[in-house]
Design a protein around this motif. Structure first.
Motif, PDB file in Angstrom:
ATOM      1  N   ASN A  29     -51.507   8.872 -62.204  1.00 49.33           N
ATOM      2  CA  ASN A  29     -50.548   9.518 -63.200  1.00 49.33           C
ATOM      3  C   ASN A  29     -51.043  11.074 -63.363  1.00 49.33           C
ATOM      4  O   ASN A  29     -52.090  11.722 -63.411  1.00 49.33           O
ATOM      5  CB  ASN A  29     -51.294   9.237 -64.670  1.00 49.33           C
ATOM      6  CG  ASN A  29     -50.288   9.614 -65.827  1.00 49.33           C
ATOM      7  OD1 ASN A  29     -49.529  10.722 -65.491  1.00 49.33           O
ATOM      8  ND2 ASN A  29     -50.675   9.341 -67.064  1.00 49.33           N
ATOM      9  N   ALA A  34     -48.473  14.862 -68.850  1.00 43.66           N
ATOM     10  CA  ALA A  34     -49.321  13.829 -69.428  1.00 43.66           C
ATOM     11  C   ALA A  34     -50.250  14.284 -70.532  1.00 43.66           C
ATOM     12  O   ALA A  34     -51.175  15.094 -70.078  1.00 43.66           O
ATOM     13  CB  ALA A  34     -49.917  12.925 -68.242  1.00 43.66           C
ATOM     14  N   LYS A  37     -54.610  11.411 -73.909  1.00 47.37           N
ATOM     15  CA  LYS A  37     -54.433  10.113 -74.225  1.00 47.37           C
ATOM     16  C   LYS A  37     -53.930   9.197 -73.237  1.00 47.37           C
ATOM     17  O   LYS A  37     -54.217   7.895 -73.086  1.00 47.37           O
ATOM     18  CB  LYS A  37     -53.757   9.854 -75.714  1.00 47.37           C
ATOM     19  CG  LYS A  37     -53.516   8.471 -76.261  1.00 47.37           C
ATOM     20  CD  LYS A  37     -52.920   8.692 -77.597  1.00 47.37           C
ATOM     21  CE  LYS A  37     -52.822   7.065 -78.180  1.00 47.37           C
ATOM     22  NZ  LYS A  37     -52.321   7.165 -79.414  1.00 47.37           N
ATOM     23  N   GLU A  38     -52.798   9.738 -72.478  1.00 49.21           N
ATOM     24  CA  GLU A  38     -52.262   9.006 -71.534  1.00 49.21           C
ATOM     25  C   GLU A  38     -52.854   8.808 -70.225  1.00 49.21           C
ATOM     26  O   GLU A  38     -53.108   7.650 -69.615  1.00 49.21           O
ATOM     27  CB  GLU A  38     -50.805   9.593 -71.252  1.00 49.21           C
ATOM     28  CG  GLU A  38     -49.618   9.635 -72.256  1.00 49.21           C
ATOM     29  CD  GLU A  38     -48.556  10.413 -72.224  1.00 49.21           C
ATOM     30  OE1 GLU A  38     -47.372  10.029 -72.382  1.00 49.21           O
ATOM     31  OE2 GLU A  38     -48.707  11.383 -71.470  1.00 49.21           O
ATOM     32  N   LYS A  41     -55.594   6.248 -70.820  1.00 50.71           N
ATOM     33  CA  LYS A  41     -54.765   4.947 -70.859  1.00 50.71           C
ATOM     34  C   LYS A  41     -54.844   4.486 -69.210  1.00 50.71           C
ATOM     35  O   LYS A  41     -55.140   3.332 -68.860  1.00 50.71           O
ATOM     36  CB  LYS A  41     -53.541   5.036 -71.284  1.00 50.71           C
ATOM     37  CG  LYS A  41     -52.766   3.614 -71.358  1.00 50.71           C
ATOM     38  CD  LYS A  41     -51.448   3.802 -72.206  1.00 50.71           C
ATOM     39  CE  LYS A  41     -50.630   2.366 -72.059  1.00 50.71           C
ATOM     40  NZ  LYS A  41     -49.887   2.264 -70.959  1.00 50.71           N
ATOM     41  N   THR A  42     -54.386   5.610 -68.337  1.00 51.96           N
ATOM     42  CA  THR A  42     -54.301   5.201 -67.074  1.00 51.96           C
ATOM     43  C   THR A  42     -55.716   4.559 -66.568  1.00 51.96           C
ATOM     44  O   THR A  42     -55.738   3.796 -65.638  1.00 51.96           O
ATOM     45  CB  THR A  42     -53.738   6.548 -66.176  1.00 51.96           C
ATOM     46  OG1 THR A  42     -52.520   6.856 -66.748  1.00 51.96           O
ATOM     47  CG2 THR A  42     -53.817   6.243 -64.586  1.00 51.96           C
TER      48      THR A  42
END
Length: 242
Positions: A29, A34, A37-38, A41-42
């Protein structure tokens, strides 16, 4: 010259198909928008799905290390995506990444130097960066951005980088004119022949069949942000093979 013995690996057993491909994926990612939080998640997905690593921006490395807690490797990038940062900046960026806990750094070669015919200067820069990686005990992957290069340039550059001992050659950033192609891998395979340098295919690999084909071509790592789609595709293929 470059295209002998296309398939380098046997087709995996259907029972282990998903795992065989998943374990060489750098779950990536690097989108500039991004959120943290993203990115978190990755990192968690890399652990949950058994991917080799999560690949995240440099500023997030320390947090990524804590999130994966040794269950996956942490990869980041330097000189990204254009490769034309000053040498000292790229060296400092790689050094900082390893100091923050990154296991591997993917650095973009100075494409402008390569296209200017200054191959020796481009390789000299990588040698300095490689020294930092080796001193840190980390892995260095060098991104060629093959979409800007001819097959002959890919071969000559790859051969020289393998000669100095870079750990991986990588096809693309995902932000260049195109992603990885099978032809890129065949040329790069020929360039690293007889050395310990490995190959990473990245850029535009979005389906299970694409990932499987690059696996069969013999790459040791696949970089993709479509890892979950790839896993789902491979699970469906596994069912069809029964």
């Amino acid at each position: 010259m470059y295209y002998k013995n296309v398939i380098a690996r046997p087709f995996p057993d259907p029972e282990s198909l998903v795992e065989e491909v998943s374990r060489i994926i750098d779950h990536t990612n690097l989108r500039p928008e991004a959120s943290e939080k993203e990115l978190e998640k990755t990192c968690r997905e890399a652990v949950d799905y058994g991917f080799y690593a999560c690949c995240v921006p440099g500023f997030f490395v320390e947090k990524a290390v804590k999130i994966v807690d040794g269950a996956a490797k942490v990869v980041t990038v330097a000189g990204f995506p254009h490769g034309n940062s000053p040498r000292a900046v790229k060296v400092a960026e790689v050094k900082a990444a390893f100091e923050k806990g990154a296991d591997e750094v993917d650095v973009v070669v100075n494409i402008s130097l390569v296209k200017s015919g200054l191959l020796e200067e481009a390789v000299s820069e990588v040698q300095e960066i490689l020294d930092v990686a080796n001193e840190s005990g980390g892995v260095l992957k060098v991104i060629l951005e093959t979409g800007y290069l001819t097959a002959e340039e890919v071969y000559r550059l790859g051969r020289e980088l393998a000669r100095i001992g870079v750990h991986f050659l990588k096809t693309s950033t995902g932000f260049g004119p195109r992603g990885a192609t099978p032809e890129d891998i065949l040329v790069m395979r020929r360039a690293v022949e007889g050395t310990r340098t490995k190959l990473k295919a990245a850029g535009g690999i979005r389906t299970g069949l694409q990932a499987l084909f690059f696996y069969l071509l013999g790459v040791e790592r696949i970089g993709t942000s479509s890892s979950l789609q790839i896993v789902n595709d491979l699970r469906a293929l596994k069912e069809l093979l029964h």
